[in-house]
Design a protein around this motif. Structure first.
Motif, PDB file in Angstrom:
ATOM      1  N   SER A 126       0.834  -1.203   0.000  1.00  6.12           N
ATOM      2  CA  SER A 126       0.000   0.000   0.000  1.00  6.12           C
ATOM      3  C   SER A 126       0.862   1.243   0.000  1.00  6.12           C
ATOM      4  O   SER A 126       2.028   1.208   0.384  1.00  6.12           O
ATOM      5  N   CYS A 128       0.776   5.847  -0.022  1.00  4.73           N
ATOM      6  CA  CYS A 128       0.048   7.076   0.261  1.00  4.73           C
ATOM      7  C   CYS A 128       0.688   8.197  -0.513  1.00  4.73           C
ATOM      8  O   CYS A 128       1.905   8.315  -0.562  1.00  4.73           O
ATOM      9  N   CYS A 130       0.225  12.348  -0.944  1.00  6.46           N
ATOM     10  CA  CYS A 130      -0.471  13.592  -0.628  1.00  6.46           C
ATOM     11  C   CYS A 130       0.353  14.727  -1.191  1.00  6.46           C
ATOM     12  O   CYS A 130       1.562  14.770  -1.002  1.00  6.46           O
ATOM     13  N   GLU A 132       0.411  19.110  -1.839  1.00  6.01           N
ATOM     14  CA  GLU A 132      -0.229  20.392  -1.583  1.00  6.01           C
ATOM     15  C   GLU A 132       0.505  21.467  -2.353  1.00  6.01           C
ATOM     16  O   GLU A 132       1.603  21.249  -2.865  1.00  6.01           O
TER      17      GLU A 132
ATOM     18  N   GLN B  70       9.975  17.420   6.264  1.00  6.54           N
ATOM     19  CA  GLN B  70       9.417  16.337   7.040  1.00  6.54           C
ATOM     20  C   GLN B  70       8.834  15.267   6.150  1.00  6.54           C
ATOM     21  O   GLN B  70       8.380  15.527   5.051  1.00  6.54           O
ATOM     22  N   TYR B  72       6.758  11.170   6.347  1.00 15.02           N
ATOM     23  CA  TYR B  72       6.159  10.106   7.143  1.00 15.02           C
ATOM     24  C   TYR B  72       6.673   8.795   6.586  1.00 15.02           C
ATOM     25  O   TYR B  72       6.773   8.627   5.379  1.00 15.02           O
ATOM     26  N   PRO B  75       2.366   4.674   5.115  1.00 16.60           N
ATOM     27  CA  PRO B  75       1.131   5.276   4.621  1.00 16.60           C
ATOM     28  C   PRO B  75       0.176   5.706   5.737  1.00 16.60           C
ATOM     29  O   PRO B  75      -0.637   6.588   5.537  1.00 16.60           O
ATOM     30  N   HIS B  77       1.056   7.171   8.323  1.00 18.06           N
ATOM     31  CA  HIS B  77       1.655   8.342   8.955  1.00 18.06           C
ATOM     32  C   HIS B  77       1.941   8.149  10.430  1.00 18.06           C
ATOM     33  O   HIS B  77       1.624   8.992  11.256  1.00 18.06           O
ATOM     34  N   ILE B 108       9.577  10.805  -8.655  1.00 17.09           N
ATOM     35  CA  ILE B 108       8.170  10.592  -8.895  1.00 17.09           C
ATOM     36  C   ILE B 108       7.327  11.790  -8.467  1.00 17.09           C
ATOM     37  O   ILE B 108       6.298  12.082  -9.072  1.00 17.09           O
ATOM     38  N   VAL B 124       2.413  22.487  -7.353  1.00 15.67           N
ATOM     39  CA  VAL B 124       2.746  21.665  -6.192  1.00 15.67           C
ATOM     40  C   VAL B 124       3.936  22.258  -5.453  1.00 15.67           C
ATOM     41  O   VAL B 124       4.962  22.533  -6.041  1.00 15.67           O
ATOM     42  N   THR B 125       3.782  22.471  -4.163  1.00 18.23           N
ATOM     43  CA  THR B 125       4.909  22.975  -3.374  1.00 18.23           C
ATOM     44  C   THR B 125       5.533  21.878  -2.518  1.00 18.23           C
ATOM     45  O   THR B 125       6.698  21.923  -2.210  1.00 18.23           O
ATOM     46  N   SER B 126       4.733  20.913  -2.097  1.00 20.65           N
ATOM     47  CA  SER B 126       5.328  19.780  -1.401  1.00 20.65           C
ATOM     48  C   SER B 126       4.443  18.557  -1.526  1.00 20.65           C
ATOM     49  O   SER B 126       3.242  18.665  -1.734  1.00 20.65           O
ATOM     50  N   GLY B 127       5.068  17.421  -1.417  1.00 22.00           N
ATOM     51  CA  GLY B 127       4.334  16.183  -1.581  1.00 22.00           C
ATOM     52  C   GLY B 127       4.887  15.125  -0.670  1.00 22.00           C
ATOM     53  O   GLY B 127       6.015  15.226  -0.206  1.00 22.00           O
ATOM     54  N   CYS B 128       4.062  14.157  -0.382  1.00 22.38           N
ATOM     55  CA  CYS B 128       4.481  13.076   0.493  1.00 22.38           C
ATOM     56  C   CYS B 128       4.135  11.773  -0.179  1.00 22.38           C
ATOM     57  O   CYS B 128       3.030  11.599  -0.670  1.00 22.38           O
ATOM     58  N   ILE B 129       5.101  10.909  -0.250  1.00 27.41           N
ATOM     59  CA  ILE B 129       4.864   9.592  -0.807  1.00 27.41           C
ATOM     60  C   ILE B 129       5.398   8.579   0.178  1.00 27.41           C
ATOM     61  O   ILE B 129       6.566   8.627   0.541  1.00 27.41           O
ATOM     62  N   CYS B 130       4.534   7.737   0.692  1.00 26.00           N
ATOM     63  CA  CYS B 130       4.989   6.710   1.616  1.00 26.00           C
ATOM     64  C   CYS B 130       4.469   5.379   1.121  1.00 26.00           C
ATOM     65  O   CYS B 130       3.298   5.267   0.778  1.00 26.00           O
ATOM     66  N   VAL B 131       5.321   4.399   1.081  1.00 27.27           N
ATOM     67  CA  VAL B 131       4.890   3.068   0.670  1.00 27.27           C
ATOM     68  C   VAL B 131       5.329   2.036   1.695  1.00 27.27           C
ATOM     69  O   VAL B 131       6.337   2.198   2.371  1.00 27.27           O
TER      70      VAL B 131
END
Ligand SMILES: [Mn+2]
Ligand SMILES: [Mn+2]
Ligand SMILES: [Zn+2]
Ligand SMILES: [Zn+2]
Lengths: 143, 143
Positions: A126, A128, A130, A132, B70, B72, B75, B77, B108, B124-131
DNA sequence: CCTGCTATTGCGAGTCATTTTCAACACCAG
DNA sequence: CTGGTGTTGAAAATGACTCGCAATAGCAGG
């Protein structure tokens, strides 16, 4: 089969019971994504009697049954929302200017999974995403 | 210019002060990623005197200065970590079997940003990708 | 329809990471 | 040095859940 029927079946199949509270929660989330607090506020405003704890518990049950998936709307983990899987699997862009949440579709998790499997042998179950930033309207304002 | 010099400059340029606490925090995070609690534990174990609140505040200051980001780790968090932008390891895969965190590099987020900019005009100013999933070792065990 | 078993609920209390308050303190420009 | 004010530590507050437990209510079986 509607979302509500699917949910009832899933709950009963696992030895659970269909309660008045679960029914109203399921009906509410069938149409759109909600976070627990907002869903609770909406239901109580509509005169329904249900507790916040039960909203959290029911969302969790539905997620366990594979009918909902949780998502975070922004990279800083502000709000956890649940999306019914009948709606297309989307991700979300949150505007830091006006707070608008803009859904978008992408197969980026699939592509990343392939990359990681091929390159490092990792099996992704899985993911995630996100993001912004600023929406079209809010970009213009700062110009 | 080292990370520590960059940080000092950034803090002073914004009217801030270089304190003993900030210096030891900056020195510690210059080399690797940390979450606030672990960084605090590490520093106190090493005999340094600093409060957890100050660790949180300093990480936040450095993030505001653009020196840390920062992330995470999974997914859901669970754990928020700060990564110095001098290191290139940007995203993380968490193994659900053994808990190992495996960093990987990918553009990515950049690709996604381009897609969103081109397709929907979003900036887009920031993004988070967690797998998460299973590492090579843990895949073998389940076979 | 009853009934009983037990899943579920409501509500308060508990968690836990992170933030805030505020009085004491310590940078650092002058 | 020294004053002004940015920072700190300790404790309290937050916010978003999660849990414990006694009361309640589905529902399978009679
Ligand atoms: Mn949170
Ligand atoms: Mn994420
Ligand atoms: Zn906007
Ligand atoms: Zn593993």
């Amino acid at each position: 089969m509607t979302f509500i029927e699917q949910a009832s079946d899933a709950i009963r199949d696992s030895g659970g019971r269909m309660t008045r509270q679960r029914r109203i929660i399921i009906e509410q989330i069938a149409g759109a994504q909600w976070d627990a607090e907002s869903l609770y506020a909406e239901l109580t405003a509509a005169g329904e009697e249900v507790s916040l704890a039960t909203v959290y518990r029911t969302l969790s049950v539905l997620e366990g049954a594979g009918l909902l998936q949780q998502r975070y709307l922004s990279p800083d983990h502000e709000r956890r929302v649940y999306v019914p899987l009948t709606t297309l699997q989307t991700h979300h862009f949150t505007c830091k200017g006006c707070g608008k949440v803009i859904p978008f579709e992408t197969d980026i998790v699939g592509r990343l999974s392939s990359e990681l499997a091929a390159g490092m042998g990792l099996q992704v179950t899985s993911g995630c995403i996100c993001v912004e930033g600023y929406c079209v309207d809010c970009q213009e304002e700062t110009t």
